[in-house]
Design a protein around this motif. Sequence first.
Motif, PDB file in Angstrom:
ATOM      1  N   GLY A 110      -4.399  -3.818   3.612  1.00  0.00           N
ATOM      2  CA  GLY A 110      -4.375  -2.683   2.696  1.00  0.00           C
ATOM      3  C   GLY A 110      -3.502  -2.876   1.476  1.00  0.00           C
ATOM      4  N   ASP A 111      -2.600  -3.859   1.499  1.00  0.00           N
ATOM      5  CA  ASP A 111      -1.777  -4.150   0.327  1.00  0.00           C
ATOM      6  C   ASP A 111      -2.661  -4.655  -0.809  1.00  0.00           C
ATOM      7  N   SER A 112      -2.177  -4.559  -2.028  1.00  0.00           N
ATOM      8  CA  SER A 112      -2.893  -5.047  -3.205  1.00  0.00           C
ATOM      9  C   SER A 112      -2.284  -6.355  -3.681  1.00  0.00           C
ATOM     10  N   VAL A 113      -3.132  -7.275  -4.106  1.00  0.00           N
ATOM     11  CA  VAL A 113      -2.686  -8.563  -4.618  1.00  0.00           C
ATOM     12  C   VAL A 113      -3.374  -8.812  -5.960  1.00  0.00           C
ATOM     13  N   MET A 114      -2.594  -9.213  -6.943  1.00  0.00           N
ATOM     14  CA  MET A 114      -3.144  -9.644  -8.228  1.00  0.00           C
ATOM     15  C   MET A 114      -3.079 -11.163  -8.270  1.00  0.00           C
ATOM     16  N   VAL A 115      -4.198 -11.802  -8.536  1.00  0.00           N
ATOM     17  CA  VAL A 115      -4.256 -13.248  -8.731  1.00  0.00           C
ATOM     18  C   VAL A 115      -4.778 -13.435 -10.146  1.00  0.00           C
ATOM     19  N   GLY A 116      -3.896 -13.904 -11.026  1.00  0.00           N
ATOM     20  CA  GLY A 116      -4.257 -13.907 -12.446  1.00  0.00           C
ATOM     21  C   GLY A 116      -4.421 -12.461 -12.877  1.00  0.00           C
ATOM     22  N   ALA A 117      -5.566 -12.131 -13.422  1.00  0.00           N
ATOM     23  CA  ALA A 117      -5.830 -10.758 -13.862  1.00  0.00           C
ATOM     24  C   ALA A 117      -6.807 -10.037 -12.944  1.00  0.00           C
ATOM     25  N   VAL A 118      -7.053 -10.585 -11.754  1.00  0.00           N
ATOM     26  CA  VAL A 118      -8.040 -10.013 -10.835  1.00  0.00           C
ATOM     27  C   VAL A 118      -7.319  -9.343  -9.663  1.00  0.00           C
ATOM     28  N   ALA A 119      -7.731  -8.102  -9.370  1.00  0.00           N
ATOM     29  CA  ALA A 119      -7.123  -7.331  -8.282  1.00  0.00           C
ATOM     30  C   ALA A 119      -7.915  -7.500  -6.990  1.00  0.00           C
ATOM     31  N   TYR A 120      -7.171  -7.655  -5.885  1.00  0.00           N
ATOM     32  CA  TYR A 120      -7.764  -7.796  -4.556  1.00  0.00           C
ATOM     33  C   TYR A 120      -7.028  -6.878  -3.594  1.00  0.00           C
ATOM     34  N   ALA A 123       0.829  -1.205   0.000  1.00  0.00           N
ATOM     35  CA  ALA A 123       0.000   0.000   0.000  1.00  0.00           C
ATOM     36  C   ALA A 123       0.864   1.255   0.000  1.00  0.00           C
ATOM     37  N   ALA A 124       2.070   1.155   0.576  1.00  0.00           N
ATOM     38  CA  ALA A 124       2.983   2.297   0.645  1.00  0.00           C
ATOM     39  C   ALA A 124       3.677   2.573  -0.676  1.00  0.00           C
ATOM     40  N   GLY A 125       3.508   1.685  -1.660  1.00  0.00           N
ATOM     41  CA  GLY A 125       4.136   1.858  -2.964  1.00  0.00           C
ATOM     42  C   GLY A 125       5.287   0.892  -3.167  1.00  0.00           C
ATOM     43  N   GLY A 126       5.904   0.984  -4.320  1.00  0.00           N
ATOM     44  CA  GLY A 126       7.005   0.087  -4.641  1.00  0.00           C
ATOM     45  C   GLY A 126       6.610  -0.897  -5.720  1.00  0.00           C
ATOM     46  N   ALA A 127       7.593  -1.640  -6.182  1.00  0.00           N
ATOM     47  CA  ALA A 127       7.378  -2.602  -7.267  1.00  0.00           C
ATOM     48  C   ALA A 127       6.595  -3.804  -6.770  1.00  0.00           C
ATOM     49  N   ALA A 128       5.812  -4.397  -7.667  1.00  0.00           N
ATOM     50  CA  ALA A 128       5.067  -5.616  -7.345  1.00  0.00           C
ATOM     51  C   ALA A 128       6.047  -6.759  -7.117  1.00  0.00           C
ATOM     52  N   GLN A 129       5.744  -7.612  -6.143  1.00  0.00           N
ATOM     53  CA  GLN A 129       6.586  -8.755  -5.805  1.00  0.00           C
ATOM     54  C   GLN A 129       5.882 -10.023  -6.253  1.00  0.00           C
ATOM     55  N   PRO A 130       6.369 -10.679  -7.319  1.00  0.00           N
ATOM     56  CA  PRO A 130       5.704 -11.895  -7.811  1.00  0.00           C
ATOM     57  C   PRO A 130       5.949 -13.088  -6.894  1.00  0.00           C
ATOM     58  N   ALA A 131       5.021 -14.016  -6.924  1.00  0.00           N
ATOM     59  CA  ALA A 131       5.131 -15.236  -6.120  1.00  0.00           C
ATOM     60  C   ALA A 131       4.145 -16.261  -6.650  1.00  0.00           C
TER      61      ALA A 131
END
Length: 100
Positions: A69-79, A27-35
Amino acid sequence: MLPDFIAQDLAVAYAGPGAVDCALSAAAGGAAQPARGFFDAPGSIVDGLILSDPALRVSASTWPAARDGDSVMVGAVAYKVRAVVPLDDGAEKRLELARA
């Protein structure tokens, strides 16, 4: 710190079938971390309970700083992460999610 055999078992599990590609953006920003993690859609049965909201199980070492509050992408869906719940011995955690 986890014993090597537990860490190796988790690595094999998350690399195997059933795991999905996902990415966490703080939520504070920065690059997405894949997993990779295990996604539970609403209606899934986990620990004998029927989930009403989506959740994602990941290795605790994958995203150690994941928080509400962080954002998570699962496939093409944002959570959005609603809660972070440590599981069992702390080697894994469940991110309780809501559609963004």
